[in-house]
Scaffold this active site. Structure first.
Site, short mmCIF file in Angstrom:
data_model
loop_
_atom_site.label_atom_id
_atom_site.label_comp_id
_atom_site.label_asym_id
_atom_site.label_seq_id
_atom_site.Cartn_x
_atom_site.Cartn_y
_atom_site.Cartn_z
N LYS A 83 100.39 11.50 -26.23
CA LYS A 83 100.51 9.82 -26.85
C LYS A 83 101.15 8.82 -27.19
O LYS A 83 102.10 9.25 -28.28
CB LYS A 83 99.04 9.96 -28.30
C1 E4P Z 1 92.15 8.88 -31.34
O1 E4P Z 1 92.40 9.06 -30.33
C2 E4P Z 1 91.88 7.29 -32.08
O2 E4P Z 1 93.70 8.04 -32.62
C3 E4P Z 1 90.92 7.94 -33.44
O3 E4P Z 1 89.39 8.03 -32.51
C4 E4P Z 1 91.44 6.57 -34.27
O4 E4P Z 1 89.78 5.94 -34.93
P1 E4P Z 1 89.67 5.56 -36.04
O5 E4P Z 1 89.69 3.57 -35.59
O6 E4P Z 1 88.53 6.08 -36.49
O7 E4P Z 1 90.44 5.45 -37.13
#
Ligand code: E4P
Length: 217
Positions: A83
């Site tokens: 990522k």
């Molecule tokens: C996943 O890949 C993301 O990092 C995550 O969904 C972020 O979610 P949040 O905005 O609730 O922290």
């Protein structure tokens, strides 16, 4: 639509995986910090439980650093998805890592042009953050719709991974908007099963069955 679990909590992933509900997992540094586990060991454990893509996020901010970290993370298991953030350096890292055959999830996407760049850079997944756009008074779901239209216009293969999902309604709307994947916190995933009429109906059936005095087993 595929379901990914948006968590680094091994027990939660184990339960959902045992039901065959999960197609993958996403983590981020905040979720790893919350789980309290060792990052690389946690990713290795998740990869053993889930055959699908498991996102592990780099923390370097420059392209060379991201590429080095990404290569290191990709060695943990063949289903590790590196990522990277949606920055210029992140796109460079995306292009290099996907060119080497590593799956890449480009994260922190907040507009359609960013998503277009990620697709052009060969991203395996683009992660538009629905909840965080809603938080600032915008409509996160509109972004999913825009990206869907743009990707379909040009047959981009990058999968739209709806992220920052906060509610059951987000899950439904992402499915209606044609997201390929929703990454969902386990509590929200479990809440999808709930409906008051299901509970009410079950209560009535249970009471009526008791009146029959019968047993199945
Ligand atoms: C996943 O890949 C993301 O990092 C995550 O969904 C972020 O979610 P949040 O905005 O609730 O922290």
């Amino acid at each position: 639509m595929k379901f990914f679990a948006d968590t680094a909590d091994l027990d939660e992933i184990r339960e959902l995986a045992s039901m065959g509900l999960l197609d993958g997992v996403t983590t981020n540094p905040s979720l790893v910090a919350k789980s309290g586990g060792d990052f690389k060991e946690t990713i290795a454990e998740i990869c053993k439980m889930i055959p699908g893509p498991v996102s592990a996020e780099v923390v370097a901010l420059d392209a060379d650093g991201m590429i080095a970290e990404g290569r290191h993370l990709a060695k943990i298991a063949s289903n590790v998805t590196v990522k990277v953030p949606l920055t210029w350096d992140g796109l460079k890292a995306c292009s290099t890592l996907t060119g080497e055959g590593t799956m890449v999830n480009v994260t922190l996407c907040f507009n359609a042009n960013q998503a277009l760049l990620a697709a052009k850079s060969g991203a395996t997944f683009i992660s538009p953050f629905i909840g965080r756009l809603d938080d600032i008074g915008l409509d996160g779901m509109e972004l999913i719709e825009e990206i869907r239209e743009i990707y379909d216009n040009y047959d981009f293969r990058t999968e739209i991974l709806a992220a920052s999902i906060r509610t059951v309604n987000h899950v439904k709307q992402a499915a209606l908007a044609g997201a390929d994947v929703s990454t969902v916190p386990p509590a929200t995933l479990k809440a999808l099963v709930k409906h008051p009429l299901t509970d009410k109906g079950l209560e009535a059936f249970t009471a009526d069955w008791a009146k029959t005095g019968q047993k199945i087993l």
